[in-house]
Design an enzyme around this catalytic site. Structure first.
Site, mmCIF file in Angstrom:
data_model
loop_
_atom_site.group_PDB
_atom_site.id
_atom_site.type_symbol
_atom_site.label_atom_id
_atom_site.label_comp_id
_atom_site.label_asym_id
_atom_site.label_seq_id
_atom_site.Cartn_x
_atom_site.Cartn_y
_atom_site.Cartn_z
ATOM 1 N N GLU A 137 108.880 31.086 2.988
ATOM 2 C CA GLU A 137 108.049 31.594 4.079
ATOM 3 C C GLU A 137 107.172 30.469 4.590
ATOM 4 O OE1 GLU A 137 104.850 34.314 2.828
ATOM 5 O OE2 GLU A 137 105.811 34.287 0.866
ATOM 6 N N CYS B 33 107.473 36.797 0.109
ATOM 7 C CA CYS B 33 107.811 36.348 -1.251
ATOM 8 C C CYS B 33 109.073 37.007 -1.795
ATOM 9 C CB CYS B 33 106.648 36.619 -2.199
ATOM 10 S SG CYS B 33 105.118 35.884 -1.625
ATOM 11 N N THR C 164 94.072 31.413 -4.822
ATOM 12 C CA THR C 164 95.447 31.842 -5.112
ATOM 13 C C THR C 164 96.467 30.969 -4.378
ATOM 14 O OG1 THR C 164 95.478 33.517 -3.347
ATOM 15 C CG2 THR C 164 94.675 34.226 -5.484
ATOM 16 N N SER D 116 96.542 44.156 0.330
ATOM 17 C CA SER D 116 97.708 43.534 -0.312
ATOM 18 C C SER D 116 97.768 43.904 -1.798
ATOM 19 C CB SER D 116 97.716 42.012 -0.112
ATOM 20 O OG SER D 116 96.723 41.384 -0.886
ATOM 21 N N HIS E 232 106.420 39.333 -9.678
ATOM 22 C CA HIS E 232 105.977 38.359 -8.677
ATOM 23 C C HIS E 232 104.500 38.126 -8.970
ATOM 24 C CE1 HIS E 232 104.682 36.356 -5.156
ATOM 25 N NE2 HIS E 232 103.965 37.386 -4.736
ATOM 26 N N LYS F 28 97.742 43.829 -13.676
ATOM 27 C CA LYS F 28 97.278 45.121 -13.149
ATOM 28 C C LYS F 28 98.451 46.082 -12.974
ATOM 29 C CE LYS F 28 93.466 43.464 -10.296
ATOM 30 N NZ LYS F 28 92.756 43.678 -9.062
ATOM 31 N N ASN G 259 100.173 30.277 -6.808
ATOM 32 C CA ASN G 259 101.213 31.049 -6.127
ATOM 33 C C ASN G 259 102.235 30.108 -5.508
ATOM 34 O OD1 ASN G 259 102.669 33.114 -5.004
ATOM 35 N ND2 ASN G 259 101.026 33.886 -3.673
ATOM 36 N N SER H 161 105.232 40.603 0.914
ATOM 37 C CA SER H 161 104.323 41.307 1.819
ATOM 38 C C SER H 161 104.983 41.633 3.142
ATOM 39 C CB SER H 161 103.090 40.434 2.085
ATOM 40 O OG SER H 161 102.305 40.377 0.935
HETATM 41 N N1 CAA Z 1 84.073 37.064 -14.568
HETATM 42 C C1 CAA Z 1 85.249 37.732 -14.671
HETATM 43 N N2 CAA Z 1 85.831 38.393 -13.632
HETATM 44 C C2 CAA Z 1 85.218 38.342 -12.439
HETATM 45 C C3 CAA Z 1 83.998 37.646 -12.253
HETATM 46 C C4 CAA Z 1 83.433 36.992 -13.380
HETATM 47 N N3 CAA Z 1 82.274 36.309 -13.288
HETATM 48 N N4 CAA Z 1 83.644 37.777 -10.957
HETATM 49 C C5 CAA Z 1 84.609 38.535 -10.354
HETATM 50 N N5 CAA Z 1 85.548 38.857 -11.245
HETATM 51 C C6 CAA Z 1 86.781 39.640 -11.033
HETATM 52 C C7 CAA Z 1 86.587 40.869 -10.166
HETATM 53 O O1 CAA Z 1 86.039 41.940 -10.895
HETATM 54 C C8 CAA Z 1 88.018 41.107 -9.726
HETATM 55 O O2 CAA Z 1 88.738 41.732 -10.768
HETATM 56 P P1 CAA Z 1 89.579 43.064 -10.495
HETATM 57 O O3 CAA Z 1 90.534 42.728 -9.369
HETATM 58 O O4 CAA Z 1 90.273 43.316 -11.766
HETATM 59 O O5 CAA Z 1 88.612 44.097 -10.092
HETATM 60 C C9 CAA Z 1 88.581 39.702 -9.581
HETATM 61 O O6 CAA Z 1 87.677 38.837 -10.293
HETATM 62 C C10 CAA Z 1 88.686 39.221 -8.156
HETATM 63 O O7 CAA Z 1 87.452 39.445 -7.543
HETATM 64 P P2 CAA Z 1 87.360 39.954 -6.036
HETATM 65 O O8 CAA Z 1 88.282 41.111 -5.827
HETATM 66 O O9 CAA Z 1 85.958 40.086 -5.641
HETATM 67 O O10 CAA Z 1 88.003 38.652 -5.327
HETATM 68 P P3 CAA Z 1 88.134 38.315 -3.816
HETATM 69 O O11 CAA Z 1 87.968 39.530 -2.978
HETATM 70 O O12 CAA Z 1 87.278 37.147 -3.538
HETATM 71 O O13 CAA Z 1 89.660 37.788 -3.712
HETATM 72 C C11 CAA Z 1 91.991 38.308 -3.620
HETATM 73 C C12 CAA Z 1 90.741 38.263 -4.494
HETATM 74 C C13 CAA Z 1 91.923 39.514 -2.692
HETATM 75 C C14 CAA Z 1 93.201 38.423 -4.543
HETATM 76 C C15 CAA Z 1 92.102 37.007 -2.780
HETATM 77 O O14 CAA Z 1 92.183 35.898 -3.610
HETATM 78 C C16 CAA Z 1 93.265 36.996 -1.821
HETATM 79 O O15 CAA Z 1 93.208 37.525 -0.723
HETATM 80 N N6 CAA Z 1 94.423 36.360 -2.236
HETATM 81 C C17 CAA Z 1 95.631 36.293 -1.409
HETATM 82 C C18 CAA Z 1 96.358 37.616 -1.319
HETATM 83 C C19 CAA Z 1 97.072 38.001 -2.581
HETATM 84 O O16 CAA Z 1 97.385 37.187 -3.425
HETATM 85 N N7 CAA Z 1 97.383 39.308 -2.699
HETATM 86 C C20 CAA Z 1 98.142 39.772 -3.827
HETATM 87 C C21 CAA Z 1 99.118 40.869 -3.450
HETATM 88 S S1 CAA Z 1 100.113 40.361 -2.055
HETATM 89 C C22 CAA Z 1 101.394 39.478 -2.706
HETATM 90 O O17 CAA Z 1 101.658 39.528 -3.876
HETATM 91 C C23 CAA Z 1 102.197 38.593 -1.799
HETATM 92 C C24 CAA Z 1 101.702 37.195 -1.920
HETATM 93 O O18 CAA Z 1 102.229 36.406 -2.709
HETATM 94 C C25 CAA Z 1 100.579 36.781 -1.083
#
Ligand code: CAA
Length: 390
Positions: A79, A111, A152, A201, A233, A242, A275, A308
């Site tokens: 991609e 992906c 990521t 996502s 994945h 999860k 990733n 996605s």
């Molecule tokens: N100690 C331990 N854990 C902590 C922490 C600390 N001090 N502070 C935060 N965390 C944890 C949070 O509790 C959270 O855990 P849970 O998900 O288990 O609740 C985790 O860290 C992440 O925190 P946030 O949700 O606040 O993180 P964020 O909103 O800043 O970003 C994300 C996370 C949404 C994955 C972001 O990195 C993102 O958008 N990534 C790209 C999209 C992605 O990878 N999506 C996955 C599914 S899509 C897919 O699989 C296709 C692909 O390849 C893209």
């Protein structure tokens, strides 16, 4: 006739950033990245590596002269393609001197591309049992500096040879796939960075896993206990965890322990790379096979693929006797240990480097890149690739 994975290899760039240091520079607690997201190191591609070279270097590790003669189909899942017209597979086909009487195409669905390629390859082998198919999955994951997706990111490629009488994994015929039009992650052609609705996502990944898993059980009568491991994945390693947790209660304590232990092993390579989009599931599968030494022949491995947009698939395979003899574990160790850590400032500088888009000529310094196959420059809007062994 058994059809499946006969060979598997991977390639990652030689540079990485430590996630603890990235967290500090982003004013985030390091545990958020290392525990909450589950990543230790993020591979950083220098400008001399692109999806074509990453894939070609991955294939170099596994192909011998016999394979190059017998492969008559090259399928490139990506991609982060470099051209909207010409497929990346054609470049790799040339760089590796593969049999000219071959098809070479690129496949895209986020992906999910490599999985689509593998299933297409399986159909091709069913019709042409003597042939072999080279399936490549190669990507550079880019969200942007200081974005929530930044933690990521990653870069790398996997290469797989699909054939009859495979040495590593026989692909079983039953599989469940599912498609719905959603905007959880996408990259318009004018952007070199992905757009993402992170929360959506994450939710959709779990929802797709649940849909295909439930349907798979209904269709096959198999249960959690029938699996030695489930590989996911892995956009980041916490994501697969999860998803696994949503089904663990379907098993006894022994089954739970086994799946959890094998999950951790399957996430090890990904934790240290980040990733790699369409190759991520297969990097995880390879991590399991390489880092766990006592998997029995005929163990069933589940594979959850998610691209996605979105398409998901759950499919399975049976490990073949002596599969470990067909891996290149020493090479994996060398590849990881030869990497060089760079500072966050160096990573930011590399991230912002771009190739010319006006047809001008640029020569890149490939002497500092240890990869065998590199991008050496551009001229007349054409990428110039070099295989240093030629
Ligand atoms: N100690 C331990 N854990 C902590 C922490 C600390 N001090 N502070 C935060 N965390 C944890 C949070 O509790 C959270 O855990 P849970 O998900 O288990 O609740 C985790 O860290 C992440 O925190 P946030 O949700 O606040 O993180 P964020 O909103 O800043 O970003 C994300 C996370 C949404 C994955 C972001 O990195 C993102 O958008 N990534 C790209 C999209 C992605 O990878 N999506 C996955 C599914 S899509 C897919 O699989 C296709 C692909 O390849 C893209």
């Amino acid at each position: 006739m058994k059809i499946g994975i006969d060979k598997i290899g991977f390639y990652i760039p030689h540079l990485y950033v430590d996630m603890n240091k990235l967290a500090v520079s982003r004013n985030v607690e390091p545990e958020k990245f290392t525990i909450g997201i589950g990543q230790e190191k993020m591979a950083v591609p220098p400008i001399t590596q692109d999806p074509v070279t990453l894939a070609a270097n991955a294939a170099l590790e596994i192909l011998d002269e016999k394979d190059k003669k017998e492969i008559d189909f090259v399928i490139f899942g990506t991609e982060s393609g470099i051209d909207s017209s010409k497929s990346a597979a054609v470049y790799v086909h040339d760089l590796l001197d593969i049999n000219p009487y071959a098809r070479a195409i690129e496949v895209k669905q986020a992906c999910y591309g490599t999985t689509a390629g593998i299933q297409m390859a399986k159909g091709h082998i069913a019709l042409n049992p003597e042939s072999k198919v080279l399936v490549l999955g190669s990507d550079i994951a880019r969200y942007g500096l200081n974005t929530s997706g930044e933690a990521t990111q990653g870069a790398g490629a996997v290469a797989l040879v699909i054939s009859a009488n495979p040495s590593i994994l026989e692909l079983e015929d039953q599989s469940v796939y599912f498609t719905t039009d959603i905007m959880d992650f996408w990259r318009p052609i004018y952007s070199d960075k992905a757009f993402v609705d992170g929360k959506l996502s994450n939710e959709q990944y779990i929802a797709f896993f649940s849909k295909v898993w439930e349907q798979y059980k209904t269709k096959t009568g198999l249960e959690l206990k029938d699996f030695e491991a489930i590989c996911y994945h892995l956009p980041y390693t916490k994501m697969g965890l999860k998803a696994l947790r949503t089904v663990l209660d379907e098993g006894t304590e022994d089954v739970k322990d086994r799946l959890m232990e094998n999950y951790k092993i399957s996430a090890r390579y990904n934790r240290n790379v980040g990733n790699i989009y369409t190759g991520s599931l297969y990097l995880s599968f390879l991590s399991l096979l390489a880092r766990k030494e006592d998997l029995d022949a005929d163990s069933r491995i589940g594979l959850f693929s998610y691209g996605s947009g979105a398409v998901g698939e759950f499919f399975t395979g049976l490990l073949q006797a002596d599969y470990r003899e067909h891996l290149h574990v020493e090479n994996h160790i060398k590849l990881f240990s030869a990497r060089k850590e760079i500072t966050v400032a160096e990573y930011e500088e590399i991230f912002q480097e771009t190739l010319p888009t006006d047809g001008s000529t640029i020569e890149l310094d490939i002497d500092n890149d240890p990869a065998t196959i590199c991008l050496a420059g551009m001229a007349d809007n054409k990428r110039q690739y070099v295989n240093k062994t030629k």
